[in-house]
Design a protein around this motif. Structure first.
Motif, mmCIF file in Angstrom:
data_model
loop_
_atom_site.group_PDB
_atom_site.id
_atom_site.type_symbol
_atom_site.label_atom_id
_atom_site.label_comp_id
_atom_site.label_asym_id
_atom_site.label_seq_id
_atom_site.Cartn_x
_atom_site.Cartn_y
_atom_site.Cartn_z
ATOM 1 N N ARG A 1 0.840 -1.206 0.000
ATOM 2 C CA ARG A 1 0.000 0.000 0.000
ATOM 3 C C ARG A 1 0.874 1.255 0.000
ATOM 4 N N VAL A 2 1.910 1.254 0.834
ATOM 5 C CA VAL A 2 2.815 2.409 0.895
ATOM 6 C C VAL A 2 3.558 2.562 -0.434
ATOM 7 N N ALA A 3 4.064 1.470 -0.969
ATOM 8 C CA ALA A 3 4.789 1.525 -2.246
ATOM 9 C C ALA A 3 3.884 2.072 -3.349
ATOM 10 N N GLU A 4 2.647 1.596 -3.389
ATOM 11 C CA GLU A 4 1.700 2.069 -4.409
ATOM 12 C C GLU A 4 1.401 3.551 -4.259
ATOM 13 N N TYR A 5 1.365 4.044 -3.025
ATOM 14 C CA TYR A 5 1.149 5.473 -2.780
ATOM 15 C C TYR A 5 2.207 6.303 -3.502
ATOM 16 N N TYR A 6 3.437 5.794 -3.545
ATOM 17 C CA TYR A 6 4.537 6.499 -4.204
ATOM 18 C C TYR A 6 4.709 6.086 -5.666
ATOM 19 N N ALA B 1 8.661 -5.012 -5.708
ATOM 20 C CA ALA B 1 9.913 -5.424 -6.341
ATOM 21 C C ALA B 1 10.774 -4.203 -6.690
ATOM 22 N N SER B 2 10.154 -3.144 -7.212
ATOM 23 C CA SER B 2 10.899 -1.922 -7.551
ATOM 24 C C SER B 2 11.480 -1.271 -6.309
ATOM 25 N N VAL B 3 10.708 -1.249 -5.235
ATOM 26 C CA VAL B 3 11.182 -0.649 -3.987
ATOM 27 C C VAL B 3 12.354 -1.455 -3.435
ATOM 28 N N THR B 4 12.266 -2.783 -3.521
ATOM 29 C CA THR B 4 13.350 -3.635 -3.020
ATOM 30 C C THR B 4 14.628 -3.397 -3.814
ATOM 31 N N ARG B 5 14.516 -3.340 -5.154
ATOM 32 C CA ARG B 5 15.700 -3.065 -5.982
ATOM 33 C C ARG B 5 16.284 -1.695 -5.653
ATOM 34 N N ALA B 6 15.423 -0.689 -5.517
ATOM 35 C CA ALA B 6 15.901 0.661 -5.205
ATOM 36 C C ALA B 6 16.595 0.684 -3.847
ATOM 37 N N PHE B 7 16.029 -0.039 -2.903
ATOM 38 C CA PHE B 7 16.615 -0.109 -1.561
ATOM 39 C C PHE B 7 18.019 -0.705 -1.626
ATOM 40 N N ILE C 1 22.168 2.074 5.130
ATOM 41 C CA ILE C 1 20.761 1.722 4.899
ATOM 42 C C ILE C 1 19.933 2.993 5.102
ATOM 43 N N PRO C 2 20.013 3.916 4.121
ATOM 44 C CA PRO C 2 19.425 5.245 4.318
ATOM 45 C C PRO C 2 18.071 5.506 3.671
ATOM 46 N N LEU C 3 17.537 4.587 2.925
ATOM 47 C CA LEU C 3 16.369 4.883 2.104
ATOM 48 C C LEU C 3 15.141 5.177 2.949
ATOM 49 N N THR C 4 14.607 6.380 2.793
ATOM 50 C CA THR C 4 13.382 6.775 3.479
ATOM 51 C C THR C 4 12.456 7.408 2.458
ATOM 52 N N LEU C 5 11.273 6.856 2.304
ATOM 53 C CA LEU C 5 10.295 7.393 1.367
ATOM 54 C C LEU C 5 9.020 7.807 2.087
ATOM 55 N N ARG C 6 9.166 8.313 3.264
ATOM 56 C CA ARG C 6 7.999 8.679 4.052
ATOM 57 C C ARG C 6 7.759 10.173 3.981
#
Length: 98
Positions: free
Chosen positions: A20-25, A30-36, A46-51
């Motif tokens: 749900r959070v990934a779709e909001y962005y 899978a895309s979020v995991t690769r980007a992470f 481990i800095p990725l923050t998309l909030r």
């Protein structure tokens, strides 16, 4: 480039909420995991923050009250104070009259 499947075990509710959070962005999991992982490699951390920071209900109420106060002040329905002392004196007078 070879693609390798990497199974990750997660609770169904966690996966649903993360999706749900990934779709909001505009992403899928899978895309979020690769980007992470790419961000981890680039930064060696481990800095990725998309909030996005969104105010809670109490803050939203305070914002509405402030907007009302400014609107009343601009409309001449409320007076301002030249100093904090003048404001507290007015508060004391209001309390004494009540």
């Amino acid at each position: 480039m070879a693609s390798v499947m990497y199974p990750i075990r997660v609770d169904d509710a966690l996966k649903r909420d993360a999706a749900r959070v990934a779709e909001y962005y505009g992403f899928d999991l899978a895309s979020v995991t690769r980007a992470f992982w790419k961000q981890m490699v680039r930064t060696e951390s481990i800095p990725l923050t998309l909030r996005s920071e969104e105010p809670n209900e109490e803050s939203l109420e305070a914002i509405r009250e402030t907007e009302e106060i400014f609107a009343a002040y601009e409309a001449g329905e409320r007076k301002g104070f030249d100093s904090a002392e003048a404001m507290f004196a007015a508060i004391r007078n209001d309390d004494a009259e009540a």
